[in-house]
Design a protein around this motif. Structure first.
Motif, PDB file in Angstrom:
ATOM      1  N   ASP A 237      -4.170  -9.427  33.022  1.00 18.26           N
ATOM      2  CA  ASP A 237      -3.624  -8.066  33.083  1.00 18.26           C
ATOM      3  C   ASP A 237      -3.882  -7.276  31.802  1.00 18.26           C
ATOM      4  O   ASP A 237      -3.687  -6.056  31.771  1.00 18.26           O
ATOM      5  N   PHE A 238      -4.282  -7.956  30.731  1.00 17.68           N
ATOM      6  CA  PHE A 238      -4.504  -7.261  29.468  1.00 17.68           C
ATOM      7  C   PHE A 238      -5.670  -6.278  29.611  1.00 17.68           C
ATOM      8  O   PHE A 238      -6.756  -6.632  30.048  1.00 17.68           O
ATOM      9  N   GLY A 239      -5.390  -5.036  29.222  1.00 15.60           N
ATOM     10  CA  GLY A 239      -6.402  -3.999  29.322  1.00 15.60           C
ATOM     11  C   GLY A 239      -6.497  -3.397  30.710  1.00 15.60           C
ATOM     12  O   GLY A 239      -7.259  -2.450  30.920  1.00 15.60           O
ATOM     13  N   ARG A 240      -5.758  -3.943  31.633  1.00 16.15           N
ATOM     14  CA  ARG A 240      -5.722  -3.400  32.999  1.00 16.15           C
ATOM     15  C   ARG A 240      -4.322  -2.852  33.254  1.00 16.15           C
ATOM     16  O   ARG A 240      -4.042  -1.687  33.006  1.00 16.15           O
ATOM     17  N   THR A 241      -3.428  -3.709  33.748  1.00 21.80           N
ATOM     18  CA  THR A 241      -2.057  -3.251  33.967  1.00 21.80           C
ATOM     19  C   THR A 241      -1.274  -3.203  32.664  1.00 21.80           C
ATOM     20  O   THR A 241      -0.494  -2.279  32.430  1.00 21.80           O
ATOM     21  N   ILE A 242      -1.456  -4.205  31.802  1.00 19.46           N
ATOM     22  CA  ILE A 242      -0.789  -4.193  30.502  1.00 19.46           C
ATOM     23  C   ILE A 242      -1.608  -3.352  29.539  1.00 19.46           C
ATOM     24  O   ILE A 242      -2.756  -3.674  29.220  1.00 19.46           O
ATOM     25  N   ALA A 243      -0.988  -2.243  29.083  1.00 19.90           N
ATOM     26  CA  ALA A 243      -1.693  -1.308  28.198  1.00 19.90           C
ATOM     27  C   ALA A 243      -1.618  -1.729  26.743  1.00 19.90           C
ATOM     28  O   ALA A 243      -2.540  -1.469  25.968  1.00 19.90           O
ATOM     29  N   GLY A 244      -0.505  -2.387  26.345  1.00 20.21           N
ATOM     30  CA  GLY A 244      -0.397  -2.787  24.958  1.00 20.21           C
ATOM     31  C   GLY A 244       1.030  -3.071  24.540  1.00 20.21           C
ATOM     32  O   GLY A 244       1.929  -3.248  25.374  1.00 20.21           O
ATOM     33  N   PHE A 245       1.253  -3.105  23.228  1.00 18.42           N
ATOM     34  CA  PHE A 245       2.544  -3.445  22.640  1.00 18.42           C
ATOM     35  C   PHE A 245       3.059  -2.298  21.784  1.00 18.42           C
ATOM     36  O   PHE A 245       2.290  -1.508  21.230  1.00 18.42           O
ATOM     37  N   PHE A 246       4.386  -2.258  21.657  1.00 16.80           N
ATOM     38  CA  PHE A 246       5.072  -1.170  20.949  1.00 16.80           C
ATOM     39  C   PHE A 246       5.982  -1.769  19.881  1.00 16.80           C
ATOM     40  O   PHE A 246       6.852  -2.584  20.183  1.00 16.80           O
ATOM     41  N   SER A 247       5.785  -1.384  18.615  1.00 14.69           N
ATOM     42  CA  SER A 247       6.668  -1.791  17.522  1.00 14.69           C
ATOM     43  C   SER A 247       7.664  -0.677  17.231  1.00 14.69           C
ATOM     44  O   SER A 247       7.278   0.480  17.049  1.00 14.69           O
ATOM     45  N   ASP A 248       8.948  -1.035  17.159  1.00 15.91           N
ATOM     46  CA  ASP A 248       9.990  -0.037  16.947  1.00 15.91           C
ATOM     47  C   ASP A 248      10.593  -0.165  15.553  1.00 15.91           C
ATOM     48  O   ASP A 248      11.265  -1.150  15.231  1.00 15.91           O
ATOM     49  N   GLU A 249      10.310   0.807  14.714  1.00 16.41           N
ATOM     50  CA  GLU A 249      10.920   0.982  13.409  1.00 16.41           C
ATOM     51  C   GLU A 249      10.851  -0.258  12.513  1.00 16.41           C
ATOM     52  O   GLU A 249      11.862  -0.676  11.928  1.00 16.41           O
ATOM     53  N   PRO A 250       9.677  -0.885  12.381  1.00 19.14           N
ATOM     54  CA  PRO A 250       9.551  -1.980  11.427  1.00 19.14           C
ATOM     55  C   PRO A 250       9.885  -1.485  10.026  1.00 19.14           C
ATOM     56  O   PRO A 250       9.620  -0.332   9.682  1.00 19.14           O
ATOM     57  N   GLU A 251      10.471  -2.361   9.211  1.00 19.91           N
ATOM     58  CA  GLU A 251      10.935  -1.936   7.899  1.00 19.91           C
ATOM     59  C   GLU A 251      10.639  -2.991   6.845  1.00 19.91           C
ATOM     60  O   GLU A 251      10.483  -4.167   7.148  1.00 19.91           O
ATOM     61  N   LEU A 252      10.595  -2.538   5.594  1.00 16.53           N
ATOM     62  CA  LEU A 252      10.490  -3.469   4.477  1.00 16.53           C
ATOM     63  C   LEU A 252      11.810  -4.204   4.280  1.00 16.53           C
ATOM     64  O   LEU A 252      11.834  -5.348   3.840  1.00 16.53           O
ATOM     65  N   GLY A 253      12.918  -3.558   4.594  1.00 18.33           N
ATOM     66  CA  GLY A 253      14.203  -4.239   4.723  1.00 18.33           C
ATOM     67  C   GLY A 253      14.987  -4.447   3.452  1.00 18.33           C
ATOM     68  O   GLY A 253      16.014  -5.121   3.479  1.00 18.33           O
ATOM     69  N   ASN A 254      14.564  -3.890   2.328  1.00 19.41           N
ATOM     70  CA  ASN A 254      15.356  -4.025   1.107  1.00 19.41           C
ATOM     71  C   ASN A 254      16.452  -2.970   1.076  1.00 19.41           C
ATOM     72  O   ASN A 254      16.524  -2.089   1.933  1.00 19.41           O
ATOM     73  N   GLY A 255      17.311  -3.050   0.078  1.00 24.08           N
ATOM     74  CA  GLY A 255      18.334  -2.015  -0.086  1.00 24.08           C
ATOM     75  C   GLY A 255      19.451  -2.129   0.925  1.00 24.08           C
ATOM     76  O   GLY A 255      19.743  -3.207   1.442  1.00 24.08           O
ATOM     77  N   HIS A 256      20.069  -0.989   1.223  1.00 26.47           N
ATOM     78  CA  HIS A 256      21.244  -0.962   2.089  1.00 26.47           C
ATOM     79  C   HIS A 256      20.878  -0.576   3.522  1.00 26.47           C
ATOM     80  O   HIS A 256      19.863   0.074   3.774  1.00 26.47           O
ATOM     81  N   ILE A 257      21.732  -0.950   4.452  1.00 28.58           N
ATOM     82  CA  ILE A 257      21.524  -0.655   5.867  1.00 28.58           C
ATOM     83  C   ILE A 257      21.511   0.862   6.085  1.00 28.58           C
ATOM     84  O   ILE A 257      22.389   1.579   5.598  1.00 28.58           O
ATOM     85  N   PHE A 258      20.516   1.325   6.822  1.00 22.61           N
ATOM     86  CA  PHE A 258      20.409   2.737   7.217  1.00 22.61           C
ATOM     87  C   PHE A 258      20.415   3.695   6.017  1.00 22.61           C
ATOM     88  O   PHE A 258      20.865   4.831   6.129  1.00 22.61           O
ATOM     89  N   ASP A 259      19.926   3.238   4.883  1.00 20.31           N
ATOM     90  CA  ASP A 259      19.867   4.100   3.705  1.00 20.31           C
ATOM     91  C   ASP A 259      18.494   4.749   3.626  1.00 20.31           C
ATOM     92  O   ASP A 259      17.514   4.115   3.243  1.00 20.31           O
ATOM     93  N   ASN A 260      18.433   6.032   3.995  1.00 18.79           N
ATOM     94  CA  ASN A 260      17.161   6.755   3.965  1.00 18.79           C
ATOM     95  C   ASN A 260      16.800   7.230   2.560  1.00 18.79           C
ATOM     96  O   ASN A 260      15.688   7.707   2.338  1.00 18.79           O
ATOM     97  N   GLU A 261      17.731   7.114   1.632  1.00 21.26           N
ATOM     98  CA  GLU A 261      17.529   7.663   0.283  1.00 21.26           C
ATOM     99  C   GLU A 261      17.236   6.561  -0.731  1.00 21.26           C
ATOM    100  O   GLU A 261      17.532   6.713  -1.916  1.00 21.26           O
ATOM    101  N   GLY A 262      16.665   5.452  -0.292  1.00 19.63           N
ATOM    102  CA  GLY A 262      16.399   4.333  -1.181  1.00 19.63           C
ATOM    103  C   GLY A 262      15.201   4.575  -2.079  1.00 19.63           C
ATOM    104  O   GLY A 262      14.155   3.938  -1.930  1.00 19.63           O
ATOM    105  N   ARG A 263      15.338   5.463  -3.042  1.00 18.59           N
ATOM    106  CA  ARG A 263      14.235   5.817  -3.937  1.00 18.59           C
ATOM    107  C   ARG A 263      14.134   4.823  -5.089  1.00 18.59           C
ATOM    108  O   ARG A 263      15.118   4.184  -5.478  1.00 18.59           O
ATOM    109  N   LEU A 264      12.949   4.715  -5.668  1.00 18.55           N
ATOM    110  CA  LEU A 264      12.800   3.937  -6.887  1.00 18.55           C
ATOM    111  C   LEU A 264      13.666   4.559  -7.975  1.00 18.55           C
ATOM    112  O   LEU A 264      13.784   5.780  -8.068  1.00 18.55           O
ATOM    113  N   GLY A 265      14.281   3.710  -8.783  1.00 19.31           N
ATOM    114  CA  GLY A 265      15.201   4.197  -9.799  1.00 19.31           C
ATOM    115  C   GLY A 265      16.647   4.049  -9.388  1.00 19.31           C
ATOM    116  O   GLY A 265      17.554   4.269 -10.202  1.00 19.31           O
ATOM    117  N   GLY A 266      16.886   3.635  -8.141  1.00 18.42           N
ATOM    118  CA  GLY A 266      18.246   3.409  -7.671  1.00 18.42           C
ATOM    119  C   GLY A 266      18.632   1.941  -7.790  1.00 18.42           C
ATOM    120  O   GLY A 266      17.800   1.083  -8.085  1.00 18.42           O
TER     121      GLY A 266
END
Length: 489
Positions: A237-266
């Motif tokens: 089915d690969f390339g026919r019915t199965i079109a591919g894979f989807f990655s959702d919001e992969p992250e480096l994962g350092n710092g605090h949960i849901f912290d969008n402001e994780g700048r260097l210097g913090g």
């Protein structure tokens, strides 16, 4: 042009919409009914949302996928597969639980010791001061203990460098790291000094059983745990019915949960891997470890600080590109399918570590489409300036969402040949049930004008038996991309 309009009115157009098809282990009849309703609504593809499923990559999962793929074949539909069992992508379906320690995430972090006054003989037990304590934020105080209840404890923490910095003269002194069990002995000079104790640890953060995005072997665990089993079951089915894979919001994962402001210097740990040693040595020289304190210190020479931080981020994001994005994308193309997804872009998080991958374009480099996400009230009519807070009271950058979010996807689609001009947006989710047809049409139109040509939406729109209506069209290059609205049957 007339011929294109005729085809569109007759339903002869490429599929531009695919809902997330959430899986909970439903019975066969329910799965078949959902696929039928989705196809009747006008959608010719689905993205199978794996994370609620109780047996991802187990017997029940394969049985359910058999049904979904059978319906897709009969109805001429394409199937995309979300590529993990937990949010965000990177859990590798639990593969890290039995993996060697060196494949787990690693952080570089620092402790500081102020040393003031006259010159004197100083003795410090630096090993007892590293790693520094992780100080949970308000959200983490409630959930971190539960998240870490079964987390592994690693024994390979170590100090990389001891750097003493004079606050008045900005002089640096590189001190020798004592053996474990011994103390640092230093004849401190006059003045106010700060001792930076910089080292590596795997005992930081809430996601310790997630792959290290800077390590090729660690990222390979995701392929082995998720991608390869699907190939073994459905290679025809690969390339026919199965079109591919989807990655959702992969992250480096350092710092605090849901912290969008994780700048260097913090005050946060920062991502690291064994490959970073060679990368930083090439950019900063043999004494690179003694310069790492500048990732946190905001009081030293600005030019030198910028040089070190630039070198660090350049190394991190290039490793992400090779170890994660290109490795997964390369595997998909070798197996006849595509690789798509998106990272967190909120308030420019795409250019930082933490909840994102540090560089929008490098993070998505291996994917076959540019990808973005518009959920939770990010884009709103006349929302460029207000409100100033969004989901959970976090800062909301209305100008970024309105003007920049769509431009990120359009830019990547335009400048990266492998994306062939295709841009994808995950949309409509988490706006709440107050979200109606008028707002959905506004959002679809907004991102279509931004040159986003493929939309992923929540299954609940289909569950309520919505259907797709083509309401108007725009001309882009040689294609006519339909703007869409959703209306109740």
């Amino acid at each position: 042009m007339i011929e294109k309009v005729r085809k569109l009115l007759n339903g002869e157009y490429e599929n531009r919409l695919m809902p997330f098809f959430w899986q909970h282990g439903e019975d066969e009849a329910t799965l078949r009914e959902y696929m039928k309703v989705i196809r009747e609504s006008g959608c010719r593809a689905v993205c199978v949302e794996s994370r609620p499923h109780p047996d991802f990559c187990g017997e029940k999962w394969w049985a359910d996928m058999d049904v979904i793929l059978d319906e897709a074949r009969r109805r001429g539909m394409k199937v995309w597969i979300l590529d993990d069992s937990h949010f965000p992508t990177g859990y590798a379906n639990g593969a890290l639980k039995n993996a060697p320690d060196e494949l787990h995430r690693q952080s570089i972090c620092t402790s500081r010791v102020p040393l003031c006054g006259d010159d004197e003989r100083t003795e410090i037990d630096v090993h007892s001061m590293f790693p520094p304590a992780f100080c949970p934020n308000q959200l983490e105080q409630y959930i971190l203990s539960a998240m870490l209840a079964d987390a592994p404890r690693f024994a390979d923490d170590r100090i990389l460098a001891l750097t003493a910095v004079c606050r008045e003269s900005k002089e640096q002194i590189f001190l020798t790291v004592p053996e474990p069990g011994e103390k640092l002995v230093w004849e401190k000079r006059d003045g106010d000094w700060t001792l930076f104790i910089t080292g590596l640890s795997r005992n930081f953060g809430p996601h310790r059983e997630y792959i290290n995005m800077l390590d090729e072997k660690s990222c390979r665990l995701l392929i082995d745990a998720v991608y390869e089993p699907h190939w073994e079951h459905y290679r025809e089915d690969f390339g026919r019915t199965i079109a591919g894979f989807f990655s959702d919001e992969p992250e480096l994962g350092n710092g605090h949960i849901f912290d969008n402001e994780g700048r260097l210097g913090g005050e946060q740990d920062l991502p690291f891997s064994s490959a970073m040693t060679e990368e930083l040595s090439a950019r900063l020289g043999a004494d690179w470890a003694n310069l790492m304190y500048l990732l946190w210190d905001n009081e030293s020479d600005a030019q030198e600080t910028a040089r070190v931080r630039y070198a660090y981020m350049d190394a991190v994001t290039k490793l992400v590109r090779e170890a994660f994005s290109r490795q997964l994308g390369g595997w998909c193309r070798e197996h006849g399918v595509q690789y798509i997804g998106h990272i967190i872009e909120d308030c420019n998080a795409h250019a930082r570590t933490g909840v994102s991958l540090g560089h929008y374009f490098r993070g998505l480099d291996g994917q076959d489409m540019a990808g973005i996400d518009d959920i939770g009230g990010q884009v709103l009519p006349q929302g460029e300036d207000a409100p100033l807070t969004g989901t959970m009271g976090l800062p909301r950058d209305g100008e970024f969402y309105h003007y920049m979010l769509g431009s990120l996807a359009a830019s990547a689609a335009a400048i990266e040949p492998g994306k062939h001009g295709n841009a994808m947006c995950e949309i409509f989710g988490n706006y709440g049930w107050a979200e109606g047809v008028q707002l959905e049409k506004y959002l679809a139109d907004h991102f279509m004008v931004c040159a986003v040509s493929i939309i992923l939406c929540p299954t609940h729109l289909i569950r309520r038996r919505f259907r797709i209506l083509t309401v108007r069209r725009i001309f882009m290059r040689t294609d006519i991309i339909p703007s869409i609205a959703i209306s109740a049957r």
